[in-house]
Design an enzyme around this catalytic site. Sequence first.
Site, PDB file in Angstrom:
ATOM      1  CE  LYS A   1      -3.227  -3.044  -0.515  1.00 52.90           C
ATOM      2  NZ  LYS A   1      -3.675  -2.800  -1.545  1.00 52.90           N
TER       3      LYS A   1
ATOM      4  CE  LYS B   1      -5.192   4.489   5.619  1.00 49.28           C
ATOM      5  NZ  LYS B   1      -5.529   5.192   4.745  1.00 49.28           N
TER       6      LYS B   1
ATOM      7  CD  GLU C   1      -2.706   7.775   4.476  1.00 46.42           C
ATOM      8  OE1 GLU C   1      -3.575   7.357   4.313  1.00 46.42           O
ATOM      9  OE2 GLU C   1      -2.585   6.998   3.165  1.00 46.42           O
TER      10      GLU C   1
ATOM     11  CB  ILE D   1      -9.928  11.942   5.620  1.00 43.89           C
ATOM     12  CG1 ILE D   1      -8.270  12.137   5.495  1.00 43.89           C
ATOM     13  CG2 ILE D   1     -10.889  13.002   5.201  1.00 43.89           C
ATOM     14  CD1 ILE D   1      -8.028  13.943   5.180  1.00 43.89           C
TER      15      ILE D   1
ATOM     16  CD  GLU E   1     -10.873   1.044  -2.170  1.00 44.19           C
ATOM     17  OE1 GLU E   1     -11.625  -0.204  -2.460  1.00 44.19           O
ATOM     18  OE2 GLU E   1     -10.250   0.617  -1.749  1.00 44.19           O
TER      19      GLU E   1
ATOM     20  CD  GLU F   1      -6.614  -0.828   0.477  1.00 40.74           C
ATOM     21  OE1 GLU F   1      -6.693  -1.514  -0.358  1.00 40.74           O
ATOM     22  OE2 GLU F   1      -6.500  -0.533   1.289  1.00 40.74           O
TER      23      GLU F   1
ATOM     24  NE  ARG G   1     -11.723  -6.856  -5.985  1.00 38.17           N
ATOM     25  CZ  ARG G   1     -11.203  -6.286  -4.531  1.00 38.17           C
ATOM     26  NH1 ARG G   1      -9.912  -6.173  -4.332  1.00 38.17           N
ATOM     27  NH2 ARG G   1     -12.289  -5.677  -4.090  1.00 38.17           N
TER      28      ARG G   1
ATOM     29  CB  VAL H   1     -18.413  -6.826  -4.945  1.00 36.36           C
ATOM     30  CG1 VAL H   1     -20.035  -7.498  -4.515  1.00 36.36           C
ATOM     31  CG2 VAL H   1     -17.412  -8.032  -4.734  1.00 36.36           C
TER      32      VAL H   1
HETATM   33  C1  MV4 Z   1      -7.932   6.278   5.680  1.00 40.01           C
HETATM   34  C2  MV4 Z   1      -9.763   7.363   6.425  1.00 40.01           C
HETATM   35  C3  MV4 Z   1      -9.337   7.901   6.912  1.00 40.01           C
HETATM   36  N1  MV4 Z   1      -7.754   9.545   6.880  1.00 40.01           N
HETATM   37  N2  MV4 Z   1      -7.362   7.245   6.113  1.00 40.01           N
HETATM   38  C4  MV4 Z   1     -10.460   2.182   5.540  1.00 40.01           C
HETATM   39  C5  MV4 Z   1     -10.132   0.930   4.224  1.00 40.01           C
HETATM   40  C6  MV4 Z   1      -9.023   0.749   3.473  1.00 40.01           C
HETATM   41  N3  MV4 Z   1      -9.039   1.243   1.908  1.00 40.01           N
HETATM   42  C7  MV4 Z   1      -8.312   2.281   4.071  1.00 40.01           C
HETATM   43  N4  MV4 Z   1      -9.448   3.696   5.171  1.00 40.01           N
HETATM   44  C8  MV4 Z   1      -9.544   4.170   5.438  1.00 40.01           C
HETATM   45  N5  MV4 Z   1      -8.616   4.858   5.568  1.00 40.01           N
HETATM   46  C9  MV4 Z   1      -6.627   8.406   5.942  1.00 40.01           C
HETATM   47  N6  MV4 Z   1      -5.667   8.911   5.951  1.00 40.01           N
HETATM   48  C10 MV4 Z   1     -10.312   6.398   6.045  1.00 40.01           C
HETATM   49  C11 MV4 Z   1     -10.984   5.125   5.859  1.00 40.01           C
HETATM   50  C12 MV4 Z   1     -11.974   4.542   6.607  1.00 40.01           C
HETATM   51  C13 MV4 Z   1     -12.348   3.634   5.269  1.00 40.01           C
HETATM   52  C14 MV4 Z   1     -12.513   3.915   3.738  1.00 40.01           C
HETATM   53  C15 MV4 Z   1     -13.121   3.642   2.834  1.00 40.01           C
HETATM   54  C16 MV4 Z   1     -14.267   3.327   3.185  1.00 40.01           C
HETATM   55  C17 MV4 Z   1     -14.372   2.496   4.623  1.00 40.01           C
HETATM   56  C18 MV4 Z   1     -14.065   3.264   5.552  1.00 40.01           C
HETATM   57  C19 MV4 Z   1     -14.533   3.351   7.189  1.00 40.01           C
HETATM   58  C20 MV4 Z   1     -13.322   3.306   7.943  1.00 40.01           C
HETATM   59  C21 MV4 Z   1     -12.547   4.246   7.753  1.00 40.01           C
END
Ligand code: MV4
Length: 449
Positions: A116, A158, A200, A203, A275, A288, A292, A295
């Site tokens: 990532k 992360k 990070e 947000i 994403e 990310e 692929r 869904v």
């Molecule tokens: C974040 C975030 C807030 N700030 N990164 C959740 C899944 C993973 N791919 C990254 N995610 C998040 N990263 C920063 N810097 C909040 C999330 C997150 C989230 C993101 C997408 C969909 C649902 C979520 C639920 C909780 C947190």
Amino acid sequence: MFKKVLIANRGEIALRIIRACKELGLKTVAVHSEADTDSLHVRFADEAICIGPAPGNLSYLKPINHLSAAEITGADAIHPGYGFLAENAEFAEMVSTSKIKFIGPDADVIRKMGNKSMAKEVMKNAGVPVVPGSDGALSNVEEGKKLVEKIGFPVILKAVSGGGGRGMRIVRSMAEFQSNFQMAQAEAQGAFGDPNLYLEKYIENPRHIEIQIMADQHGNAIHYGERECSIQRRHQKLIEEAPSVVVSPELRKKMGEISVRGALEAKYEGAGTIEFLLDKDNNFYFMEMNTRIQVEHPVTEMAYDVDLLKEQILVAGGEKLNHSQNKIIIKGHAIECRINAENWEKNFMPHPGQITSFHIPGGPGIRVDSHAYQRYNIPPFYDSLVAKLIAYGKDRKEALLRLNRALEEFIIEGVKTTIPFHKKLIQRKEFIEGNFDTGFLERINLLED
Ligand code: MV4
């Protein structure tokens, strides 16, 4: 072009892939575990081959089993679907080494996007906005602490090898930094065999917006706009739609063009998704890349009148993308409900078992992707998705009216499903108004509605 495609997957996506192959005149090979003998993907493929016992780690998750099945049947391409081995770089490599076409990007692209922090670096270099944070993995707690002094709390830790929400920790003060760092490290090691973390700025309550990409082997890449995926619970999406009510044509163009640039920079091939987090002020940040088919791809198919599976397979066969970006126009609105065999009132607990009664809705604008049928037995070994209900309308209002009607028509008896949950959710004022973010489901209580 290859002639016979082995589908290294099960359930509704296996069926979806078979349908695309049939329309392209390609032969299909289904693989199945001992628990999936009676699944529709087995019935509708030209050939089927058993690859092991019920548990996924003894069947669908074993690369060599798929390769043996391909060898026996003479399949010259493998479609991995989503989940299982779809983003496993070693599998993709084994497939290509066996002179079989892996329907997806190169193994090294999968590997790069699977890391990532490396993926973030690639995107940053392509001019894609990223959340401020560490450059790559943190070497130790001290390095993390020093960085937070610069960027300020809250921050999120992360896992470098994580994704989909696993192995993350939000930190809101220096007092809890060290313990959170250590817990996240241990979690990352346990879940991914890699303790590396990156950091990070956090947000708060972003929206999850993703861009659909398609790239061919000749350096052409296009996008099919965004999907709104904020309606999720514990990182499991429940409703997706295209387009998003908060994405203007200008923002779509900007996010789309930037994503295409990112895909080209990554030497991407095939269908992919980038994403993003979208904040309150409509700033977007790369999160990310999924290498692929996803869904939720049907909402894009319905909103843009495109067959993403056929396109994905054709570009894998070496075909050129035959339409330019300016021919890709939104034709309406689509919303998907994931119908899971789960007891939504008991913490969405899986509820496998026999479907005693099954009636699929129909009529204008309704699509159901499902491998289930009356008397089908949902095995307890895999994920609980039984059907995807997609409603299309000329606009969001019409899509919602049709979705509501279709949920009323949808009958599944014998197992608990998320149909009643969706019926309640789409009545909520906030949902109808499009006023929600990734924290929405946690903030409301549908049990009391
Ligand atoms: C974040 C975030 C807030 N700030 N990164 C959740 C899944 C993973 N791919 C990254 N995610 C998040 N990263 C920063 N810097 C909040 C999330 C997150 C989230 C993101 C997408 C969909 C649902 C979520 C639920 C909780 C947190």
